[in-house]
Design an enzyme around this catalytic site. Sequence first.
Site, PDB file in Angstrom:
ATOM      1  N   HIS A 213     -10.512   1.174   1.225  1.00 43.15           N
ATOM      2  CA  HIS A 213     -10.325   2.085   2.360  1.00 43.15           C
ATOM      3  C   HIS A 213     -11.615   1.974   3.180  1.00 43.15           C
ATOM      4  CE1 HIS A 213      -8.721   5.869   4.282  1.00 43.15           C
ATOM      5  NE2 HIS A 213      -9.936   5.761   4.789  1.00 43.15           N
TER       6      HIS A 213
ATOM      7  N   ALA B 128      -3.907  14.832   5.310  1.00 41.71           N
ATOM      8  CA  ALA B 128      -3.755  13.537   5.992  1.00 41.71           C
ATOM      9  C   ALA B 128      -2.749  12.670   5.252  1.00 41.71           C
ATOM     10  CB  ALA B 128      -5.101  12.829   6.052  1.00 41.71           C
TER      11      ALA B 128
ATOM     12  N   LYS C 154      -9.092  -0.277  -6.474  1.00 43.29           N
ATOM     13  CA  LYS C 154      -9.156   0.351  -5.154  1.00 43.29           C
ATOM     14  C   LYS C 154     -10.476   1.085  -4.979  1.00 43.29           C
ATOM     15  CE  LYS C 154      -7.863   2.052  -1.172  1.00 43.29           C
ATOM     16  NZ  LYS C 154      -6.682   2.677  -0.630  1.00 43.29           N
TER      17      LYS C 154
ATOM     18  N   ASP D 197       1.440   2.522   3.515  1.00 38.95           N
ATOM     19  CA  ASP D 197       0.605   3.714   3.339  1.00 38.95           C
ATOM     20  C   ASP D 197       1.457   4.974   3.438  1.00 38.95           C
ATOM     21  OD1 ASP D 197      -1.630   5.107   2.666  1.00 38.95           O
ATOM     22  OD2 ASP D 197      -2.609   4.953   4.620  1.00 38.95           O
TER      23      ASP D 197
ATOM     24  N   HIS E 211       1.634   5.353  -1.691  1.00 40.01           N
ATOM     25  CA  HIS E 211       1.292   6.538  -2.494  1.00 40.01           C
ATOM     26  C   HIS E 211       2.574   7.121  -3.069  1.00 40.01           C
ATOM     27  CE1 HIS E 211      -2.870   6.644  -0.999  1.00 40.01           C
ATOM     28  NE2 HIS E 211      -2.326   6.145   0.090  1.00 40.01           N
ATOM     29  N   LEU E 212       2.643   7.158  -4.397  1.00 34.93           N
ATOM     30  CA  LEU E 212       3.847   7.695  -5.041  1.00 34.93           C
ATOM     31  C   LEU E 212       3.617   9.086  -5.620  1.00 34.93           C
ATOM     32  CD1 LEU E 212       5.384   4.591  -6.878  1.00 34.93           C
ATOM     33  CD2 LEU E 212       6.306   5.813  -4.896  1.00 34.93           C
TER      34      LEU E 212
ATOM     35  N   HIS F 120      -4.920  -0.833   5.727  1.00 39.25           N
ATOM     36  CA  HIS F 120      -4.408  -0.105   6.911  1.00 39.25           C
ATOM     37  C   HIS F 120      -5.296  -0.211   8.155  1.00 39.25           C
ATOM     38  CE1 HIS F 120      -7.061   2.753   4.959  1.00 39.25           C
ATOM     39  NE2 HIS F 120      -6.153   3.149   4.087  1.00 39.25           N
TER      40      HIS F 120
ATOM     41  N   HIS G  10       0.866  -1.195   0.000  1.00 39.86           N
ATOM     42  CA  HIS G  10       0.000   0.000   0.000  1.00 39.86           C
ATOM     43  C   HIS G  10       0.897   1.236   0.000  1.00 39.86           C
ATOM     44  CE1 HIS G  10      -3.882   2.075   1.362  1.00 39.86           C
ATOM     45  NE2 HIS G  10      -2.988   3.033   1.135  1.00 39.86           N
TER      46      HIS G  10
HETATM   47  O1  DOR Z   1      -3.530   9.370   5.555  1.00 44.27           O
HETATM   48  C1  DOR Z   1      -3.822   9.044   4.421  1.00 44.27           C
HETATM   49  N1  DOR Z   1      -3.249   9.630   3.352  1.00 44.27           N
HETATM   50  N2  DOR Z   1      -4.748   8.118   4.235  1.00 44.27           N
HETATM   51  C2  DOR Z   1      -5.227   7.829   3.030  1.00 44.27           C
HETATM   52  O2  DOR Z   1      -6.102   6.996   2.938  1.00 44.27           O
HETATM   53  C3  DOR Z   1      -4.754   8.555   1.828  1.00 44.27           C
HETATM   54  C4  DOR Z   1      -3.438   9.116   2.058  1.00 44.27           C
HETATM   55  C5  DOR Z   1      -3.018  10.127   1.017  1.00 44.27           C
HETATM   56  O3  DOR Z   1      -3.201   9.868  -0.157  1.00 44.27           O
HETATM   57  O4  DOR Z   1      -2.466  11.153   1.411  1.00 44.27           O
HETATM   58 ZN    ZN Z   2      -3.358   5.007   1.439  1.00 45.10          ZN
END
Ligand code: DOR
Ligand code: ZN
Length: 334
Positions: free
Chosen positions: A136, A258, A97, A242, A15-16, A170, A13
């Site tokens: 999610h 977030a 997703k 994550d 995020h790039l 997560h 999991h």
């Molecule tokens: O904290 C998070 N950030 N939770 C998520 O589900 C997405 C992620 C984000 O893409 O920044």
């Molecule tokens: Zn995520």
Amino acid sequence: METISLQSPYDMHLHLRDTPLLESVAKYTAQYFSGALVMPNLNPPIDSVELALSYKDRIQNACGDYNFMPLMSLYLTEGLDRSVLQRAKEVGIRFVKLYPKGATTGSQSGVSEVLDNKILQILEYIQELGLILSIHGESNGFSLEREAEFHSVFTELAESFPRLKIIFEHLSDHRSIALVEKYSNLFATLTLHHITLSLDDVIGGGLNPHCFCKPILKTPKDRDALLQVALSAHSKFSFGSDSAPHLKENKENGKGAAGIFSAPLVLLGLAELFEKHKRLENLQSFISDNAQHIYSLPKSAKVINLEKKPTQIPREFDGIVPLFSGRELSWSYT
Ligand code: DOR
Ligand code: ZN
């Protein structure tokens, strides 16, 4: 000096982001992992095969010479149809997703009502094609109850689609563990931050936006229960960082994006944690073997060696404040 070798680590999991942030962050995962499941919550979302393939190209360019496999996912929008899923499968995209609309960063194009007939039809196609559904799992209720409130949706989906592999992403709430154990088609990922931190790291002292993420960090009891699951290398749970980079300016000054950026240090943090709890022998399963089984992934030739030597975590990486910013961890990459 004490060393450990981790064979073929997978981050299930991740995020790039996209250019230019992609260029700052991709190298950390590409260097230390064999592959990673890349989240599609860009703006606009990665909701077509063309977008997924061009994003994959940009990721591979950003990864340079590292031997790294980006596992692409499609964003489930209400308009997703069978032909797109069919083509995705043909080009090797195996993951879809699902974001409930408004649940987190980049979820504006997500699903308003998961159990709506239109969405259930899409899930039927996903099951039929043998794709994997990653979710999610949060409601739009009170923040500390959102994950538990979503259990009824997982229950409904797990029972209605017995041949669909569903990943509860997560986990943050100890009550979710039993649910994952209950259904043979339900699996989960665990992050480093949800097994090491609690809500007090966000609001227990001065407000710390760099530990703010979705799902929100919860109680020490939740953290400890999830930690025990990770330490025991429970076969239904694999590691998914994550790691979700946001520029410092978007986390601070009331902007409060977030997401926690952990990619450069996750293996070091996990080694420290597993050693502290005398479970280093289980780290290999948690970081790779479980994922290989759950997601049918190959074992690659990549081996990451760590040694018991302190690493000072930088305060920032290219304007992004990482997890454990400025702290010393007890392991290093060799
Ligand atoms: O904290 C998070 N950030 N939770 C998520 O589900 C997405 C992620 C984000 O893409 O920044
Ligand atoms: Zn995520």
